[in-house]
Design a protein around this motif. Structure first.
Motif, PDB file in Angstrom:
ATOM      1  N   MET A  35       0.770  -1.087  -0.014  1.00 24.73           N
ATOM      2  CA  MET A  35      -0.019  -0.040  -0.025  1.00 24.73           C
ATOM      3  C   MET A  35       1.034   1.200  -0.053  1.00 24.73           C
ATOM      4  O   MET A  35       1.846   1.254   0.890  1.00 24.73           O
ATOM      5  CB  MET A  35      -0.763   0.074   1.215  1.00 24.73           C
ATOM      6  CG  MET A  35      -2.161  -1.048   1.130  1.00 24.73           C
ATOM      7  SD  MET A  35      -3.327  -0.573   2.385  1.00 24.73           S
ATOM      8  CE  MET A  35      -4.364   0.619   1.472  1.00 24.73           C
ATOM      9  N   MET A  40      -2.349   3.719   3.100  1.00 25.08           N
ATOM     10  CA  MET A  40      -1.883   2.911   4.406  1.00 25.08           C
ATOM     11  C   MET A  40      -2.391   3.661   5.754  1.00 25.08           C
ATOM     12  O   MET A  40      -3.122   3.198   6.696  1.00 25.08           O
ATOM     13  CB  MET A  40      -0.446   2.523   4.439  1.00 25.08           C
ATOM     14  CG  MET A  40      -0.093   1.594   5.687  1.00 25.08           C
ATOM     15  SD  MET A  40      -0.596  -0.063   5.127  1.00 25.08           S
ATOM     16  CE  MET A  40      -2.195  -0.425   6.555  1.00 25.08           C
ATOM     17  N   SER A  65       1.048  -4.509   5.506  1.00 22.60           N
ATOM     18  CA  SER A  65      -0.119  -4.166   6.016  1.00 22.60           C
ATOM     19  C   SER A  65      -0.786  -4.542   7.218  1.00 22.60           C
ATOM     20  O   SER A  65      -1.141  -3.933   7.846  1.00 22.60           O
ATOM     21  CB  SER A  65      -1.032  -3.915   4.799  1.00 22.60           C
ATOM     22  OG  SER A  65      -1.295  -5.515   4.320  1.00 22.60           O
ATOM     23  N   ARG A  68       1.223  -2.996   9.986  1.00 22.05           N
ATOM     24  CA  ARG A  68       0.868  -1.775  10.331  1.00 22.05           C
ATOM     25  C   ARG A  68      -0.715  -1.382  10.868  1.00 22.05           C
ATOM     26  O   ARG A  68      -1.081  -0.785  11.561  1.00 22.05           O
ATOM     27  CB  ARG A  68       0.621  -0.746   8.791  1.00 22.05           C
ATOM     28  CG  ARG A  68       2.277  -0.844   8.401  1.00 22.05           C
ATOM     29  CD  ARG A  68       2.808   0.513   8.065  1.00 22.05           C
ATOM     30  NE  ARG A  68       2.851   1.122   9.442  1.00 22.05           N
ATOM     31  CZ  ARG A  68       3.118   2.833   9.090  1.00 22.05           C
ATOM     32  NH1 ARG A  68       3.323   3.176   8.047  1.00 22.05           N
ATOM     33  NH2 ARG A  68       3.344   3.666  10.045  1.00 22.05           N
ATOM     34  N   ASP A 157      -8.763  -2.415  -1.361  1.00 20.05           N
ATOM     35  CA  ASP A 157      -7.837  -1.538  -2.073  1.00 20.05           C
ATOM     36  C   ASP A 157      -7.789  -1.985  -3.519  1.00 20.05           C
ATOM     37  O   ASP A 157      -8.337  -2.829  -3.938  1.00 20.05           O
ATOM     38  CB  ASP A 157      -6.534  -1.977  -1.270  1.00 20.05           C
ATOM     39  CG  ASP A 157      -5.503  -0.628  -1.829  1.00 20.05           C
ATOM     40  OD1 ASP A 157      -5.689   0.409  -1.932  1.00 20.05           O
ATOM     41  OD2 ASP A 157      -4.261  -1.150  -1.751  1.00 20.05           O
TER      42      ASP A 157
END
Length: 220
Positions: A35, A40, A65, A68, A157
């Protein structure tokens, strides 16, 4: 989003943790798509606001991801699926190196086989994040939908796919099938009676879908 605006917003983002910078560098060196920073940050903010306890991710890549999202909600547990063996191995190593393997479970295999198995096992998630093969989004969604809790959040996404999805004049013959399937997927999200959706034109396009709280609807 024009380049000037994107550049301005990128400079507003707080400093990225060192471990995340290392993963971004690793992804770039190995040509692994992850991302972009603005998308993100959007997902992380959604995770902070929604505070999902259990997250299902379709498309692990190198684990960036997932890590995160866990950063955004350290109390979450994440199940993430990756088809490519090399990326799966990288993800496992990266997650273990950061000592997050007790909270992030990486499954190697075809999501279209694994998701139904998870559903059969009675798994339930508060958030589902789809970021894998773009031409299979509808199938991922249909398989995973039964596992998303009422009031849960679905994030998808790349739903604008380089601008091709929104602008037929830019349509690339090489990606014709993917573009057509993403258009169908977006239409399905917006017309689905159980979901309320919006698309944020940031990065490559992020769709955010709220699964309507059926209890609240019944009470009304």
């Amino acid at each position: 989003m024009n380049e000037e605006l994107q550049d301005y917003l990128s400079h507003l983002i707080p400093e990225t943790p060192g471990w995340a910078v290392e993963l971004e560098t690793q992804a770039k060196a190995d040509h692994v798509p992850i991302m972009d920073c603005l998308s993100m940050q959007l997902v992380m903010q959604l995770i902070r606001l929604h505070q999902p306890r259990r997250i299902l991710e379709v498309g692990t890549a190198i684990g960036y991801s997932a890590l995160r999202m866990l950063e955004a909600n350290p109390n979450a547990s994440i199940v993430t699926i990756e088809l490519d063996n090399a990326r799966y191995q990288q993800a496992v190593q990266n997650i273990k190196k950061l000592k997050k393997d007790s909270q992030i479970k990486v499954i190697h295999g075809d999501a279209l086989e694994i998701i139904p198995a998870l559903a059969t096992a009675g798994e339930v998630f508060d958030c589902i994040f789809i970021d894998a093969a773009k031409g299979q989004y509808q199938r991922f969604f249909e398989a995973a939908d039964p596992m998303l809790a009422s009031g849960g959040m679905l994030i998808s996404d790349n739903v604008l796919f380089r601008g091709y999805v929104a602008n037929p004049e830019l349509e690339n013959k090489r990606f014709k099938t993917v573009i057509q399937r993403l258009r169908a997927y977006n239409k399905q999200l917006f017309n689905h009676s159980a979901y309320t959706s919006t698309i944020i034109p940031i990065g490559d396009g992020v769709a955010i879908s709220y699964k309507n709280n059926q209890e609240g609807v019944d009470q009304a």
